[in-house]
Design an enzyme around this catalytic site. Structure first.
Site, PDB file in Angstrom:
ATOM      1  N   HIS A 106     -15.046 -24.962  15.211  1.00  0.00           N
ATOM      2  CA  HIS A 106     -13.804 -24.852  14.439  1.00  0.00           C
ATOM      3  C   HIS A 106     -13.656 -26.005  13.450  1.00  0.00           C
ATOM      4  O   HIS A 106     -14.211 -27.095  13.648  1.00  0.00           O
ATOM      5  CB  HIS A 106     -12.609 -24.835  15.390  1.00  0.00           C
ATOM      6  CG  HIS A 106     -12.510 -26.099  16.194  1.00  0.00           C
ATOM      7  ND1 HIS A 106     -12.004 -27.272  15.689  1.00  0.00           N
ATOM      8  CD2 HIS A 106     -12.902 -26.379  17.458  1.00  0.00           C
ATOM      9  CE1 HIS A 106     -12.080 -28.215  16.593  1.00  0.00           C
ATOM     10  NE2 HIS A 106     -12.636 -27.709  17.687  1.00  0.00           N
ATOM     11  N   GLU A 210     -12.761 -24.341  24.942  1.00  0.00           N
ATOM     12  CA  GLU A 210     -13.261 -25.711  25.045  1.00  0.00           C
ATOM     13  C   GLU A 210     -13.328 -26.151  26.506  1.00  0.00           C
ATOM     14  O   GLU A 210     -12.620 -25.627  27.368  1.00  0.00           O
ATOM     15  CB  GLU A 210     -12.336 -26.660  24.254  1.00  0.00           C
ATOM     16  CG  GLU A 210     -12.733 -28.133  24.261  1.00  0.00           C
ATOM     17  CD  GLU A 210     -14.150 -28.428  23.753  1.00  0.00           C
ATOM     18  OE1 GLU A 210     -15.105 -27.827  24.281  1.00  0.00           O
ATOM     19  OE2 GLU A 210     -14.287 -29.285  22.857  1.00  0.00           O
TER      20      GLU A 210
END
Ligand SMILES: *[C@@H]1O[C@H](CO)[C@@H](O)[C@H](O)[C@H]1NC(C)=O
Ligand SMILES: *[C@@H]1O[C@H](CO)[C@@H](O)[C@H](O)[C@H]1NC(C)=O
Ligand SMILES: *[C@@H]1O[C@H](CO)[C@@H](O)[C@H](O)[C@H]1NC(C)=O
Ligand SMILES: *[C@@H]1O[C@H](CO)[C@@H](O)[C@H](O)[C@H]1NC(C)=O
Ligand SMILES: *[C@@H]1O[C@H](CO)[C@@H](O)[C@H](O)[C@H]1NC(C)=O
Ligand SMILES: *[C@@H]1O[C@H](CO)[C@@H](O)[C@H](O)[C@H]1NC(C)=O
Ligand SMILES: *[C@@H]1O[C@H](CO)[C@@H](O)[C@H](O)[C@H]1NC(C)=O
Length: 376
Positions: A106, A210
């Site tokens: 990202h 994550e």
């Protein structure tokens, strides 16, 4: 006064799929990408200046032009090579699958900016455990303006590869459910000229999120919100309404993370995901996926993308249940007094490190001790 230090606690992950009777063994195939070479410096690697890292080379079939006499691009030659490898392993083989996986990190999120602002020790020991400060929020962090720009660079680069390299775009798209990845994937793949049969309709997968720490940036939003924000995107079956994994008290270790990364990869390699696949995820999680694949460590900058050629062999056997340790992460209840050199920090004396939740959960979550695989 106290020092942040990891304690040990055990949580368990039930690995993979009772429904299958094979074990998938992964490896990566070197010789095609700069990112596979131990001489490539990940810190200075810029995928946009090196054609996604594809090495300029010749191929065994020696073909340099297409049937109209037009020179083949490096990406066209590479795609033919991957098809050749798959055919050699057996067309539609039940045993060996090759895939080119594009791992995209990202763009910069507010949590990345805040970590820089406060410094890593103070961030880890206190600020990251809050939803934000009085001016910025970083729980399930959104992209900063710079992060949006990084995703636009990725979008422009894909457009240039399609036009100049006739690159095969991903057959399927997968993304982490965290906001920064959803936004990055959306910007990266919007407005591209994509084949009708492989339009950009990503599948949101829980286990691509994550690595789970006690930071609020690792807690995801609810399913209703995600579905409303990205209508038309797919969300895997059994994706719970509320985050059942983040608890603000314990953190995944690398071993625990690798177990669920393997489940995510096994899902992707067990489904009809095609030869080229896109995965939008995070620095820690892509690190874990690369470990499971047996790739060298390659730490991506925010917004960076690397393709990896993966070989997956299905071996007879019964998948076993894995277990791994999670840890507790003591933190301060007030801004730390100072940081010390080993990356830890010193709490004010009135606020010794605690392991309790700093933010109020609504609804409250009970720490999950078992991971159930989804989507297989
Ligand atoms: C890098 O890889 C080469 C060959 O693959 C190996 O001989 C060499 O020892 C490696 N170097 C390092 C620093 O790991
Ligand atoms: C990679 O590049 C960074 C930034 O230039 C540098 O600090 C680092 O030492 C390099 N790493 C290696 C292994 O050369
Ligand atoms: C391959 O060659 C092209 C054109 O000569 C160059 O622009 C590109 O950077 C080269 N790629 C790599 C990975 O060396
Ligand atoms: C909140 O954190 C951001 C960093 O993301 C920083 O720019 C801002 O100044 C902080 N606000 C206050 C009031 O300290
Ligand atoms: C997704 O991307 C498109 C194109 O950039 C944009 O119009 C749209 O607002 C984005 N959606 C969200 C939820 O950001
Ligand atoms: C889901 O999250 C959104 C955004 O944070 C919030 O506004 C909404 O109330 C939540 N919905 C439910 C059902 O909890
Ligand atoms: C979803 O969970 C239920 C209950 O555990 C299970 O029976 C079902 O097989 C799961 N479905 C998928 C697609 O994972």
């Amino acid at each position: 006064m106290g020092i942040c230090k990891l304690l040990s606690a055990s949580l368990y992950i039930a690995s993979a799929f009772a429904s299958t009777s094979y074990i998938i063994k992964y490896s990566t195939v070197p010789g095609y990408f700069l990112q596979d070479l131990n001489t490539t410096n990940a810190t200075t690697f810029d995928y946009t200046t090196v054609n996604f890292g594809l090495i300029n080379r010749t191929y065994t079939d020696g073909q340099t032009v297409d049937k109209y006499g037009t020179p083949l691009t490096q990406w066209q030659k590479f795609e033919a090579e991957v098809i050749r490898l798959q055919l050699a392993a057996g067309a539609g083989s039940k045993h060996t699958d090759y895939k080119v996986v594009f791992f995209g990190r990202h763009g910069e999120g507010y949590h990345n900016a805040a970590e820089t602002f406060y410094g890593t020790p103070a961030w880890n020991c206190y600020w990251a455990e809050l939803n934000g400060n009085s001016t910025t929020s970083w729980d399930d962090a959104k992209l900063t303006a710079n992060g949006v720009k990084q995703a636009q660079v990725a979008n422009a680069f894909w457009a240039s590869r399609i036009a100049l390299q006739k690159i095969r775009t991903p057959d399927t798209y997968f993304t982490s459910p965290l906001s920064r990845c959803l936004a990055t994937a959306n910007i990266t793949f919007s407005g591209l000229s994509l084949p009708k049969k492989s339009k950009f309709v990503p599948l949101i997968k829980e286990y691509l999120r994550e690595g789970i720490s006690i930071h609020t940036c690792d807690r995801r939003s609810n399913k209703t919100y995600i579905a409303k924000t990205y209508p038309g995107w797919k969300i895997e079956p059994n994706f719970s309404e509320y985050d059942q994994i983040w608890n603000g008290v314990t953190s995944e270790t690398n071993d625990a993370e690798d177990l669920r990364s393997k489940v995510a990869l096994d899902d992707i390699f067990s489904s009809k995901s095609g030869l080229f696949v896109s995965v939008t995820s995070h620095s820690g999680e892509i690190g874990s996926l690369l470990r499971v694949l047996g790739h060298q460590a390659f730490s991506l900058n925010t917004g960076a993308i690397i393709p990896v050629l993966v070989k997956a062999e299905k071996l007879p056997g019964t998948p076993t249940t894995g277990s791994a340790t999670w840890t507790q992460s003591p933190h301060c209840t007030a801004p730390p007094l100072s940081s010390i050199s080993n990356g830890a920090c010193v709490c004010p004396s009135s606020a010794a490190p605690v392991t309790s939740l700093l933010v109020t959960e609504s609804p409250s979550v009970t720490p999950t001790v078992t991971f159930r695989p989804t989507g297989v």
